[in-house]
Design a protein around this motif. Structure first.
Motif, PDB file in Angstrom:
ATOM      1  N   SER A  58      -6.163 -13.186 -37.318  1.00  0.00           N
ATOM      2  CA  SER A  58      -6.008 -13.940 -36.075  1.00  0.00           C
ATOM      3  C   SER A  58      -5.284 -15.259 -36.322  1.00  0.00           C
ATOM      4  O   SER A  58      -5.288 -15.794 -37.434  1.00  0.00           O
ATOM      5  N   SER A  59      -4.654 -15.775 -35.268  1.00  0.00           N
ATOM      6  CA  SER A  59      -3.897 -17.030 -35.352  1.00  0.00           C
ATOM      7  C   SER A  59      -4.681 -18.175 -34.716  1.00  0.00           C
ATOM      8  O   SER A  59      -5.434 -17.963 -33.760  1.00  0.00           O
ATOM      9  N   PRO A  60      -4.501 -19.399 -35.206  1.00  0.00           N
ATOM     10  CA  PRO A  60      -5.128 -20.563 -34.579  1.00  0.00           C
ATOM     11  C   PRO A  60      -4.408 -20.913 -33.281  1.00  0.00           C
ATOM     12  O   PRO A  60      -3.315 -20.414 -32.994  1.00  0.00           O
ATOM     13  N   MET A  61      -5.008 -21.804 -32.498  1.00  0.00           N
ATOM     14  CA  MET A  61      -4.425 -22.211 -31.229  1.00  0.00           C
ATOM     15  C   MET A  61      -4.748 -23.666 -30.963  1.00  0.00           C
ATOM     16  O   MET A  61      -5.810 -24.161 -31.360  1.00  0.00           O
ATOM     17  N   LEU A  62      -3.841 -24.379 -30.280  1.00  0.00           N
ATOM     18  CA  LEU A  62      -4.096 -25.740 -29.825  1.00  0.00           C
ATOM     19  C   LEU A  62      -4.761 -25.671 -28.450  1.00  0.00           C
ATOM     20  O   LEU A  62      -4.209 -25.084 -27.519  1.00  0.00           O
ATOM     21  N   THR A 102      -7.267 -11.267 -32.562  1.00  0.00           N
ATOM     22  CA  THR A 102      -6.655 -11.897 -31.391  1.00  0.00           C
ATOM     23  C   THR A 102      -6.735 -13.425 -31.452  1.00  0.00           C
ATOM     24  O   THR A 102      -7.543 -13.998 -32.182  1.00  0.00           O
ATOM     25  N   THR A 103      -5.891 -14.052 -30.645  1.00  0.00           N
ATOM     26  CA  THR A 103      -5.764 -15.515 -30.616  1.00  0.00           C
ATOM     27  C   THR A 103      -6.545 -16.088 -29.433  1.00  0.00           C
ATOM     28  O   THR A 103      -6.507 -15.515 -28.339  1.00  0.00           O
ATOM     29  N   PRO A 104      -7.266 -17.205 -29.603  1.00  0.00           N
ATOM     30  CA  PRO A 104      -8.044 -17.808 -28.506  1.00  0.00           C
ATOM     31  C   PRO A 104      -7.150 -18.583 -27.545  1.00  0.00           C
ATOM     32  O   PRO A 104      -6.906 -19.781 -27.726  1.00  0.00           O
ATOM     33  N   LEU A 105      -6.642 -17.928 -26.508  1.00  0.00           N
ATOM     34  CA  LEU A 105      -5.720 -18.582 -25.579  1.00  0.00           C
ATOM     35  C   LEU A 105      -6.443 -19.514 -24.620  1.00  0.00           C
ATOM     36  O   LEU A 105      -7.451 -19.131 -24.014  1.00  0.00           O
ATOM     37  N   PRO A 106      -5.956 -20.744 -24.443  1.00  0.00           N
ATOM     38  CA  PRO A 106      -6.609 -21.720 -23.555  1.00  0.00           C
ATOM     39  C   PRO A 106      -6.542 -21.283 -22.098  1.00  0.00           C
ATOM     40  O   PRO A 106      -5.589 -20.641 -21.653  1.00  0.00           O
ATOM     41  N   VAL A 107      -7.579 -21.660 -21.344  1.00  0.00           N
ATOM     42  CA  VAL A 107      -7.603 -21.423 -19.895  1.00  0.00           C
ATOM     43  C   VAL A 107      -7.955 -22.709 -19.153  1.00  0.00           C
ATOM     44  O   VAL A 107      -8.357 -22.673 -18.000  1.00  0.00           O
ATOM     45  N   GLY A 108      -7.821 -23.840 -19.829  1.00  0.00           N
ATOM     46  CA  GLY A 108      -8.149 -25.120 -19.223  1.00  0.00           C
ATOM     47  C   GLY A 108      -8.699 -26.066 -20.267  1.00  0.00           C
ATOM     48  O   GLY A 108      -8.688 -25.786 -21.469  1.00  0.00           O
ATOM     49  N   VAL A 118     -12.002 -15.404 -25.751  1.00  0.00           N
ATOM     50  CA  VAL A 118     -12.287 -14.811 -27.054  1.00  0.00           C
ATOM     51  C   VAL A 118     -12.137 -13.301 -26.939  1.00  0.00           C
ATOM     52  O   VAL A 118     -12.691 -12.681 -26.025  1.00  0.00           O
ATOM     53  N   GLY A 119     -11.388 -12.711 -27.845  1.00  0.00           N
ATOM     54  CA  GLY A 119     -11.236 -11.266 -27.906  1.00  0.00           C
ATOM     55  C   GLY A 119     -11.852 -10.728 -29.182  1.00  0.00           C
ATOM     56  O   GLY A 119     -11.683 -11.298 -30.263  1.00  0.00           O
ATOM     57  N   ALA A 120     -12.608  -9.632 -29.078  1.00  0.00           N
ATOM     58  CA  ALA A 120     -13.293  -9.062 -30.240  1.00  0.00           C
ATOM     59  C   ALA A 120     -13.414  -7.557 -30.064  1.00  0.00           C
ATOM     60  O   ALA A 120     -13.547  -7.058 -28.945  1.00  0.00           O
ATOM     61  N   SER A 121     -13.390  -6.828 -31.170  1.00  0.00           N
ATOM     62  CA  SER A 121     -13.556  -5.378 -31.123  1.00  0.00           C
ATOM     63  C   SER A 121     -14.213  -4.899 -32.407  1.00  0.00           C
ATOM     64  O   SER A 121     -14.072  -5.533 -33.461  1.00  0.00           O
ATOM     65  N   PRO A 122     -14.924  -3.770 -32.350  1.00  0.00           N
ATOM     66  CA  PRO A 122     -15.537  -3.216 -33.561  1.00  0.00           C
ATOM     67  C   PRO A 122     -14.474  -2.825 -34.576  1.00  0.00           C
ATOM     68  O   PRO A 122     -13.314  -2.574 -34.230  1.00  0.00           O
ATOM     69  N   GLY A 123     -14.864  -2.762 -35.846  1.00  0.00           N
ATOM     70  CA  GLY A 123     -13.943  -2.320 -36.882  1.00  0.00           C
ATOM     71  C   GLY A 123     -13.687  -0.829 -36.809  1.00  0.00           C
ATOM     72  O   GLY A 123     -14.276  -0.103 -35.993  1.00  0.00           O
ATOM     73  N   ARG A 124     -12.803  -0.336 -37.668  1.00  0.00           N
ATOM     74  CA  ARG A 124     -12.432   1.068 -37.664  1.00  0.00           C
ATOM     75  C   ARG A 124     -13.624   1.992 -37.880  1.00  0.00           C
ATOM     76  O   ARG A 124     -13.670   3.112 -37.369  1.00  0.00           O
ATOM     77  N   SER A 125     -14.593   1.514 -38.642  1.00  0.00           N
ATOM     78  CA  SER A 125     -15.774   2.323 -38.933  1.00  0.00           C
ATOM     79  C   SER A 125     -16.972   1.941 -38.074  1.00  0.00           C
ATOM     80  O   SER A 125     -18.105   2.322 -38.359  1.00  0.00           O
ATOM     81  N   GLY A 126     -16.730   1.166 -37.024  1.00  0.00           N
ATOM     82  CA  GLY A 126     -17.804   0.784 -36.110  1.00  0.00           C
ATOM     83  C   GLY A 126     -18.549  -0.463 -36.500  1.00  0.00           C
ATOM     84  O   GLY A 126     -19.515  -0.851 -35.822  1.00  0.00           O
ATOM     85  N   GLU A 127     -18.107  -1.138 -37.572  1.00  0.00           N
ATOM     86  CA  GLU A 127     -18.796  -2.360 -37.971  1.00  0.00           C
ATOM     87  C   GLU A 127     -18.644  -3.430 -36.899  1.00  0.00           C
ATOM     88  O   GLU A 127     -17.643  -3.476 -36.191  1.00  0.00           O
ATOM     89  N   ASN A 128     -19.660  -4.254 -36.776  1.00  0.00           N
ATOM     90  CA  ASN A 128     -19.712  -5.327 -35.765  1.00  0.00           C
ATOM     91  C   ASN A 128     -19.733  -4.798 -34.330  1.00  0.00           C
ATOM     92  O   ASN A 128     -19.415  -5.524 -33.391  1.00  0.00           O
TER      93      ASN A 128
END
Length: 450
Positions: A210-214, A254-260, A266-276
């Motif tokens: 993931s990338s940082p964001m201002l 994913t990158t945390p895009l500002p909304v104000g 915040v975007g998140a998804s399980p790993g390929r093997s279902g981890e997390n």
């Protein structure tokens, strides 16, 4: 100090540059305004396609634009030993110049390891390109070399078996680069003037791309990192960690895009093997950071267990947030409460993050179909546009190196066709990038004047 930070950020994109159309970094941070009528909603290989050109080597970064110039990065060779920064004319697609240099960390050219994944940044003085090898190069707009440095030599070689991918963010005088790796990890600031390290803040080792964001905070701005198990806010002037939140999982792409002010998605998804899996379902949503006295209070405004993005970051446009998952399902959520407005499937999944223009939101399918949806609570397809036809796909420079196992060789065949990795938009022009080609969509009005 906080006011000075904000003024520095504003100076980077000051009114003195208002005549310069620009898309200066990953996901358009600091981009100039785009009039809705200047970007077409329909195109095809024989309609509104101004030009397409080949890129030397292969890259997964997004293009960036400053004025009349489009810049891209790529790598070449069996061990990605050659690093390219290439500049084209925005109006014609003509090659203006190419800078090539040797990598200080050659690594097998494989579809399983990132290839020129970080997107460069550009400002009024030049372009700054960061590669997953740890090499950074500073060039003028005309391709003259200013300086090169190797973060591998400063901080050690990366150990992530799939490579590094985080794109830098910029202020007027510095780049901020996130290196989250199986080995030593850090967030660091690099001087634009000479490439020297301004500060380095160590982080817990982790696997993430993931990338940082201002993110703006009233009279200040913070570097926010959403990466593999934590959300963290840093002071861009000193590198000091201001706050941290660790009840999050699956946030490694994913990158945390500002909304104000003090808020981001915040975007998140399980790993390929279902981890997390369980924690990832609780991690997609609107995150809000507030200040009470000298203390920062980080917490979710709302979450929704439905959206699970893969590569495209969640974004907000005109009061609605949009997530796209790995099979192309779009989740449209009310930004105020996270309630689902609709859930609908597109023809293709998206690796590039959607972009809102005028009344529409553009979803860039990875296999060349861009779906334009009407923004808002109702699912309405405005257009479906193809960059190429199935019987005439563009050239795709796949690695010549042999994959190490039969499973990998079979999977590598999936990358034989081109993938749309990133986009850049300015007034009258939409530029899309595959691994080895650039495509430019042009305003019909502008085309009629050429």
């Amino acid at each position: 100090m906080r006011l000075q930070i904000v003024l520095t950020l504003l100076l980077l994109f000051s009114s003195a540059l208002s005549a310069q159309d620009r898309w200066p970094g990953f996901l358009g941070v600091g981009a100039s305004s785009i009039s809705a009528s200047s970007i077409p909603t329909e195109w095809a290989p024989d309609k509104n396609l101004a030009w397409q050109v080949a890129i030397p080597g292969y890259g997964q970064s997004s293009p960036v634009i400053w004025g009349e110039r489009v810049f891209v990065t790529s790598v070449e060779g069996e061990n990605k030993e050659i690093l390219h920064v290439v500049c084209y004319s925005l109006r014609t697609g003509k090659l203006l110049w190419k800078h090539s240099q040797s990598s200080t960390f050659p690594e097998k050219n494989s579809v399983y390891i990132s290839r020129a994944a970080p997107t460069p940044v550009v400002d009024a003085d030049g372009i700054y390109a960061y590669f997953e090898s740890g090499d950074i190069v500073s060039l003028t707009h005309t391709g003259q070399h200013n300086w090169s440095v190797s973060l591998k030599e400063r901080f050690g070689a990366p150990q992530n078996k799939f490579g590094l991918a985080a794109s830098p963010v910029q202020l007027k005088d510095r780049l901020m680069i996130l290196i989250d790796d199986e080995g030593p990890s850090c967030l660091t600031a690099i001087s634009k003037a000479d490439g020297k390290t301004l500060w380095k803040t160590n982080r817990k080792s982790r696997v993430s791309w993931s990338s940082p964001m201002l993110v703006p905070f009233d009279d200040s701005v913070q570097v926010v990192c959403s990466s593999a198990g934590s959300l963290d806010g840093y002071d861009p002037q000193s590198g000091k960690l201001l706050w941290s939140f660790n009840k999050v999982g699956g946030n490694d792409k994913t990158t945390p895009l500002p909304v104000g002010q003090g808020a981001f998605l915040v975007g998140a998804s399980p790993g390929r093997s279902g981890e997390n899996n369980d924690l990832a379902k609780k991690s997609n949503g609107l995150f809000v950071v507030k200040q009470s006295g000298k203390e920062w209070i980080p917490q979710y405004g709302w979450t929704n267990p439905g959206p699970v993005p893969s590569w495209a970051s969640p974004m907000m446009y005109r009061g609605y947030a949009y997530w796209v998952n790995r099979v192309g399902v779009v989740y449209c959520l009310d930004i105020n409460n996270g309630q689902v407005a609709y859930t609908e499937r597109l023809k293709q999944s998206c690796w590039a993050t959607p972009v809102g223009v005028g009344d529409d939101v553009y979803f860039f399918g990875k296999d060349g179909i861009t779906t334009v949806l009407k923004s808002g609570a109702t699912f309405e397809v405005v257009a479906e546009n193809r960059l190429w036809t199935d019987d005439a796909p563009p050239v795709n420079q796949v690695p010549s190196a042999e994959e190490e196992s039969e499973d990998r060789r079979r999977s590598a065949a999936l990358f034989a066709r081109p993938t749309v990795y990133g986009v850049a938009l300015v007034k009258d022009y939409l530029v899309l990038r595959t691994g080895s080609q650039l495509f430019c969509i042009q305003s019909p009005l502008l085309a009629s004047l050429d």
